[in-house]
Design an enzyme around this catalytic site. Structure first.
Site, mmCIF file in Angstrom:
data_model
loop_
_atom_site.group_PDB
_atom_site.id
_atom_site.type_symbol
_atom_site.label_atom_id
_atom_site.label_comp_id
_atom_site.label_asym_id
_atom_site.label_seq_id
_atom_site.Cartn_x
_atom_site.Cartn_y
_atom_site.Cartn_z
ATOM 1 N N GLN A 1 -14.657 -9.003 -9.125
ATOM 2 C CA GLN A 1 -14.092 -7.834 -8.450
ATOM 3 C C GLN A 1 -14.621 -6.573 -9.123
ATOM 4 O O GLN A 1 -14.519 -6.426 -10.349
ATOM 5 C CB GLN A 1 -12.570 -7.844 -8.509
ATOM 6 C CG GLN A 1 -11.966 -6.710 -7.673
ATOM 7 C CD GLN A 1 -10.470 -6.571 -7.860
ATOM 8 O OE1 GLN A 1 -10.021 -6.125 -8.905
ATOM 9 N NE2 GLN A 1 -9.711 -6.957 -6.851
ATOM 10 N N TYR B 1 -6.967 3.003 -6.811
ATOM 11 C CA TYR B 1 -8.201 3.253 -7.541
ATOM 12 C C TYR B 1 -9.186 4.031 -6.663
ATOM 13 O O TYR B 1 -8.854 4.425 -5.553
ATOM 14 C CB TYR B 1 -8.770 1.943 -8.058
ATOM 15 C CG TYR B 1 -7.812 1.243 -9.006
ATOM 16 C CD1 TYR B 1 -7.051 1.979 -9.915
ATOM 17 C CD2 TYR B 1 -7.642 -0.134 -8.988
ATOM 18 C CE1 TYR B 1 -6.153 1.361 -10.772
ATOM 19 C CE2 TYR B 1 -6.745 -0.759 -9.848
ATOM 20 C CZ TYR B 1 -6.002 -0.009 -10.736
ATOM 21 O OH TYR B 1 -5.110 -0.622 -11.575
ATOM 22 N N ARG C 1 -10.967 -5.790 -0.910
ATOM 23 C CA ARG C 1 -9.525 -5.989 -1.015
ATOM 24 C C ARG C 1 -8.796 -4.702 -0.645
ATOM 25 O O ARG C 1 -9.151 -3.621 -1.138
ATOM 26 C CB ARG C 1 -9.153 -6.413 -2.436
ATOM 27 C CG ARG C 1 -7.743 -7.017 -2.534
ATOM 28 C CD ARG C 1 -7.466 -7.519 -3.935
ATOM 29 N NE ARG C 1 -6.421 -8.560 -3.911
ATOM 30 C CZ ARG C 1 -5.486 -8.710 -4.833
ATOM 31 N NH1 ARG C 1 -5.444 -7.893 -5.876
ATOM 32 N NH2 ARG C 1 -4.597 -9.669 -4.732
ATOM 33 N N GLY D 1 -1.720 -15.137 -7.657
ATOM 34 C CA GLY D 1 -1.988 -14.454 -8.909
ATOM 35 C C GLY D 1 -1.143 -14.990 -10.034
ATOM 36 O O GLY D 1 -1.582 -15.797 -10.850
#
Length: 357
Positions: free
Chosen positions: A98, A180, A227, A311
């Site tokens: 990622q 982000y 994502r 996760g």
């Protein structure tokens, strides 16, 4: 009926099953932000997943925001990722890295002295970020990127994608969630630009579209995923109309032939993000967020997603696939050791036993 243990192909990446390990920051990188031997073992242990999506790796020094997160922009980092890829492939697994540029979501203490904090607009992240000692600190004021600088940031992502393939990884995932840099461009409150990258939804999605197009051209669209998490408020996100923003984004990249969209499916008062994705995206979907085995099986059986990601469950259950197959109970993770490993201390990282042990 689609079974969670059946194989599936996401773009050019063949998965042995539909169970995906979701990306999770663990703060175990070395002094040059390189993957360590502990990280190699951590991912090797979890290679029975159909696909591993690694923790976020910064594509440039400016992209770093957290302490001891790995990068993928220098030789030592690429060499470390090559060891990770070899270990996972040696166990028959598949793994993509990622790419995570945090933009404004960073504190000075976590970055190299000469690494800037950049963002679409000079608006600081309102949420504190943990420093090297784990104590949250206020973020600094970012510098707004000039229009002619944006191509350079796109080029950083492309270089990182090429590094990933050179290291033997199976592809890359662009992190467009969690507040982000890509999401900072997408969200109307963090993007106050007046050039072609700001204002309308078509303009605000432009940066993400350009990055995905460029990475697809560089390494092959079938090895590039992304994502998203429409409507999440993490790290100060407050888009005025997330349904419009993500509809526009999905429509813009739908024809690129990308490997998948990885959806963090959080509740929204005004729309369902999975329904939004399915209405405007013809490619494969990885569904994520609070899934149990039963819920995941139902999502797949109903054709809502091609794969499902976990996760938290993967922290304490390196053999999650095998536990699911056996109907075995899951081990519980120790939250106190999520980010605390130092040196040879692998507690809470590589010391969780497999069921057969």
């Amino acid at each position: 009926m689609t079974d969670i243990f059946s194989p599936v192909k996401l773009g050019d990446i063949q998965l042995a099953n539909r169970i995906v390990m979701a990306p999770m920051t663990r703060d175990r990188a070395g002094p040059q932000d390189e993957p360590t031997a502990a990280m190699v073992e951590y991912y090797r242990q979890r290679a029975s997943a159909g696909l591993i999506v690694t923790e976020g790796a910064q594509p440039s020094p400016a992209g770093k925001g957290y302490w001891r997160t790995p990068g993928i922009h220098n030789d030592a980092q690429v060499a470390g990722w090559r060891q990770v890829a070899d270990a996972v492939h040696g166990e028959g697994g598949r793994i993509v890295v990622q790419l995570m540029h945090v933009g404004r979501a960073s504190v000075r203490a976590n970055k190299a002295a000469d690494a800037e904090t950049i963002a679409p607009s000079a608006i600081p992240c309102p949420d504190p970020i943990p420093g090297p000692d784990g104590v949250p600190q206020p973020t600094e004021m970012p510098r707004a990127l000039e229009t002619d600088e944006i191509a350079g940031v796109v080029a950083d992502y492309v270089a990182a994608a090429r590094n990933a393939i050179a290291a033997g990884l199976d592809g890359v995932e662009l992190h467009c969630a969690s507040g982000y840099l890509p999401m900072q461009f997408l969200s109307s409150n963090s993007n106050q630009r007046t050039d072609r990258y700001g204002g309308s939804a078509e303009n605000r999605v432009r940066f993400v579209v350009e990055v995905l197009e460029a990475m697809a051209a560089a390494v092959g669209a079938g090895r590039v995923g992304f994502r998203i998490c429409p409507g999440v408020g993490f790290n100060g996100m407050a888009d005025a109309d997330p349904a419009e923003t993500y509809r526009t984004l999905l429509q813009a990249v739908d024809g690129l032939g990308l490997a998948y969209v990885h959806l963090i499916h959080v509740p929204n008062a005004d729309f369902d993000s999975l329904e939004l994705v399915r209405a405007h995206w013809r490619g494969s979907v990885i569904e994520n967020c609070g899934l149990t085995l039963d819920k995941a099986q139902a999502v797949l059986a109903e054709g809502k997603a091609e794969a499902v990601s976990f996760g938290y469950a993967y922290i304490a259950n390196p053999d999650l696939v095998e536990r699911f197959r056996a109907g075995a109970p899951l081990a519980h993770a120790d939250r106190e050791t999520f980010y605390t490993g130092q040196g040879d201390d692998h507690r809470g990282y590589t010391d969780y036993p497999a069921l057969t042990a």
